[in-house]
Design a protein around this motif. Structure first.
Motif, mmCIF file in Angstrom:
data_model
loop_
_atom_site.group_PDB
_atom_site.id
_atom_site.type_symbol
_atom_site.label_atom_id
_atom_site.label_comp_id
_atom_site.label_asym_id
_atom_site.label_seq_id
_atom_site.Cartn_x
_atom_site.Cartn_y
_atom_site.Cartn_z
ATOM 1 N N PHE A 232 -73.250 -21.207 5.633
ATOM 2 C CA PHE A 232 -73.524 -22.901 4.578
ATOM 3 C C PHE A 232 -71.919 -23.516 4.034
ATOM 4 O O PHE A 232 -72.748 -23.683 2.911
ATOM 5 C CB PHE A 232 -75.027 -22.141 3.663
ATOM 6 C CG PHE A 232 -75.475 -22.297 4.748
ATOM 7 C CD1 PHE A 232 -77.064 -22.458 4.939
ATOM 8 C CD2 PHE A 232 -75.863 -21.143 4.564
ATOM 9 C CE1 PHE A 232 -77.955 -21.730 5.500
ATOM 10 C CE2 PHE A 232 -77.380 -19.945 4.857
ATOM 11 C CZ PHE A 232 -78.009 -20.502 5.735
ATOM 12 N N SER B 234 -74.498 -23.994 -5.436
ATOM 13 C CA SER B 234 -75.015 -24.445 -3.495
ATOM 14 C C SER B 234 -76.149 -25.949 -3.528
ATOM 15 O O SER B 234 -77.089 -26.029 -4.921
ATOM 16 C CB SER B 234 -76.068 -23.408 -3.937
ATOM 17 O OG SER B 234 -76.184 -23.184 -2.202
ATOM 18 N N GLU C 293 -79.801 -22.428 -1.708
ATOM 19 C CA GLU C 293 -79.446 -21.689 -0.942
ATOM 20 C C GLU C 293 -79.072 -20.205 -0.883
ATOM 21 O O GLU C 293 -79.378 -19.350 -0.268
ATOM 22 C CB GLU C 293 -79.651 -22.277 1.074
ATOM 23 C CG GLU C 293 -80.480 -23.694 1.503
ATOM 24 C CD GLU C 293 -81.756 -22.261 1.959
ATOM 25 O OE1 GLU C 293 -82.082 -21.390 2.178
ATOM 26 O OE2 GLU C 293 -82.376 -23.393 1.708
ATOM 27 N N LYS D 198 -79.259 -16.466 -3.848
ATOM 28 C CA LYS D 198 -80.253 -16.633 -4.063
ATOM 29 C C LYS D 198 -81.333 -18.039 -4.571
ATOM 30 O O LYS D 198 -81.438 -16.842 -4.732
ATOM 31 C CB LYS D 198 -81.525 -16.769 -2.420
ATOM 32 C CG LYS D 198 -82.038 -17.640 -1.070
ATOM 33 C CD LYS D 198 -82.410 -16.831 0.073
ATOM 34 C CE LYS D 198 -83.284 -18.116 0.952
ATOM 35 N NZ LYS D 198 -83.682 -17.698 1.901
ATOM 36 N N ASP E 185 -88.370 -16.055 3.963
ATOM 37 C CA ASP E 185 -88.330 -17.569 3.977
ATOM 38 C C ASP E 185 -89.355 -18.414 3.525
ATOM 39 O O ASP E 185 -89.345 -18.810 2.006
ATOM 40 C CB ASP E 185 -87.252 -19.118 4.609
ATOM 41 C CG ASP E 185 -86.205 -18.242 4.532
ATOM 42 O OD1 ASP E 185 -85.496 -17.433 3.933
ATOM 43 O OD2 ASP E 185 -85.202 -18.397 5.666
#
Length: 438
Positions: A89, A132, A136, A153, A297
């Motif tokens: 990412f 971020s 994430e 996260k 997730d």
């Protein structure tokens, strides 16, 4: 005048005075003075002074100097390397480092990978802001200035304040050199030839008998010195503790799961989506405390197991995060016994022997021939009786056929005396053919 005026005049003199004025004139002189002024003028002179000043001015001039300085100015403090790893990412993360004295570094998206350096004085205060875009988190680490940081996260911004250490950490030891390759085997030596007898030496006197004082015995030869033992190769440094294997199976929702293991001493492992399958190892001391954070997730849970360090864990459906705290065991569990060997396959059933043929009938005797001697064929060989209760494991080969009887050579008998009747004798009957052998 020989002495300068107390206040500068509105216009410069045509030639400079012998002594400089305490304050610079409003306009520079057309010709430079031999000695520079203590305070620089607002405007530079048309020509540079003959001698540079020993002490630089506190305010820099608007124009650069004609010649560079002897050595470049080195920033104060120590040089620190800053690196950020490469992850999945990179386009969603950014960071900014701000330290005392206006020094700092920054990286806009993509904030990774990154390699740079900064000069900082020991004891300076620094603030690192990590961001971020979509919450994430980070799957990489920001490393430098004695810090190793990441972002969990669910956070969009994380601020970390720290102080610059007094000295840089020692560099990591270089990896051990590989062992040299073993030399190839030597070819076999040829067999030595038998030694030839030494030729007789007429010049040397004959050997003296033992115990003769005129010919003392020669001193014994000293054995050659043994070579020094080879120095043992230095073994590579082994991390403290025990080595633990960590595995995660392969499932259907690998791209939705991730996990992070953090233990005492800054040791840990992690796997960003996909968090499975995974195989790795970590060195941990017995009794260390560890925290395993498991994530999903969309709350689908895990359909695989996280196995290692004496643990076997999974995540139930409906949870997005699960935290498990445990202690490293004192010893590794014994390995599982190997599975039992499969039993050998049973042999196929033995085939039944065919029933023997009935014995051949003996041929009927044929009438004796007056011309050929009578003979009978050899009796047939008795066939072996079958054993229906004990079958043979292998089929028996067929018995060879009996040899055909050889006919004796035909002997012509002397003609019989002719009878008185003139009628001839009837022809002798032909012998009946013998039946074929069975």
């Amino acid at each position: 005048t020989a002495a300068p005026s107390i206040a500068p005049s509105g216009h410069p003199t045509l030639s400079p005075t012998s002594l400089p004025t305490a304050a610079p004139s409003r306009l520079p002189s057309a010709v430079p003075t031999s000695i520079p002024t203590t305070v620089p003028s607002r405007l530079p002179s048309a020509a540079p002074s003959s001698l540079p000043s020993t002490v630089p001015s506190t305010v820099p001039t608007t124009r650069p100097t004609v010649a560079p300085s002897q050595a470049p100015t080195q920033p104060p403090g120590l040089e620190w390397k800053v690196t950020v790893g490469d992850g999945n990412f990179n386009w969603e993360i950014s960071w900014q480092l701000e330290c005392d004295g206006g020094r700092g570094l920054s990286a806009a998206p993509p904030g990774a990978p990154y390699e740079g350096a900064i000069w900082l004085s020991p004891g300076s205060n620094c603030t690192l802001t990590m961001r971020s875009d979509f919450g994430e988190g980070w799957d990489v680490y920001w490393t430098g200035i004695g810090q190793s940081l990441t972002m969990e996260k669910g956070l969009e911004e994380k601020i970390h304040v720290f102080t610059v250490p007094d000295a840089q950490p020692p560099p990591a030891p270089p990896p051990p050199l590989p062992s040299p390759p073993s030399p190839p085997p030597l070819p076999p030596l040829p067999s030595p030839l038998p030694p030839s007898p030494p030729p007789p030496s007429p010049l040397l006197p004959p050997s003296a008998p033992s115990g003769d004082p005129a010919f003392p015995p020669s001193p014994p030869m000293k054995p050659p010195p043994s070579p020094p033992p080879p120095s043992p190769s230095q073994a590579p440094t082994q991390p403290p503790g025990l080595e633990w294997k960590v595995t995660v199976g392969d499932g259907n929702f690998n791209w939705e799961i991730s996990w992070q293991l953090e233990c005492d001493g800054g040791r840990g492992l992690s796997a960003a989506p996909p968090g499975a399958p995974y195989e790795g190892a970590i060195w941990l001391s017995p009794g260390s405390n560890c925290t395993l954070t498991m994530r999903s997730d969309f709350g689908e849970g895990w359909d695989v197991y996280w196995t290692g360090i004496g643990q076997s864990l999974t995540m139930e459906k409906g949870l997005e995060e699960k935290i498990h705290v445990f202690t490293v065991p004192d010893a590794q569990p014994p390995p599982a016994p190997p599975p039992p060997l499969p039993s050998p396959p049973s042999p196929p059933p033995f085939p039944l022997l065919p029933s023997p043929l009935p014995p051949a009938l003996s041929p009927s005797p044929s009438p004796p021939s007056p011309l050929l001697p009578s003979f009978s064929p050899p009796p047939p060989s008795p066939s072996p009786l079958p054993s229906p209760l004990l079958p043979s494991p292998w089929p028996l080969p067929p018995s060879p056929p009996p040899p055909l009887p050889t006919s004796p050579p035909l002997l012509r008998s002397p003609p019989p005396p002719s009878p008185p009747s003139p009628s001839p004798l009837p022809p002798p009957p032909s012998p009946s053919p013998s039946p074929p052998p069975p």
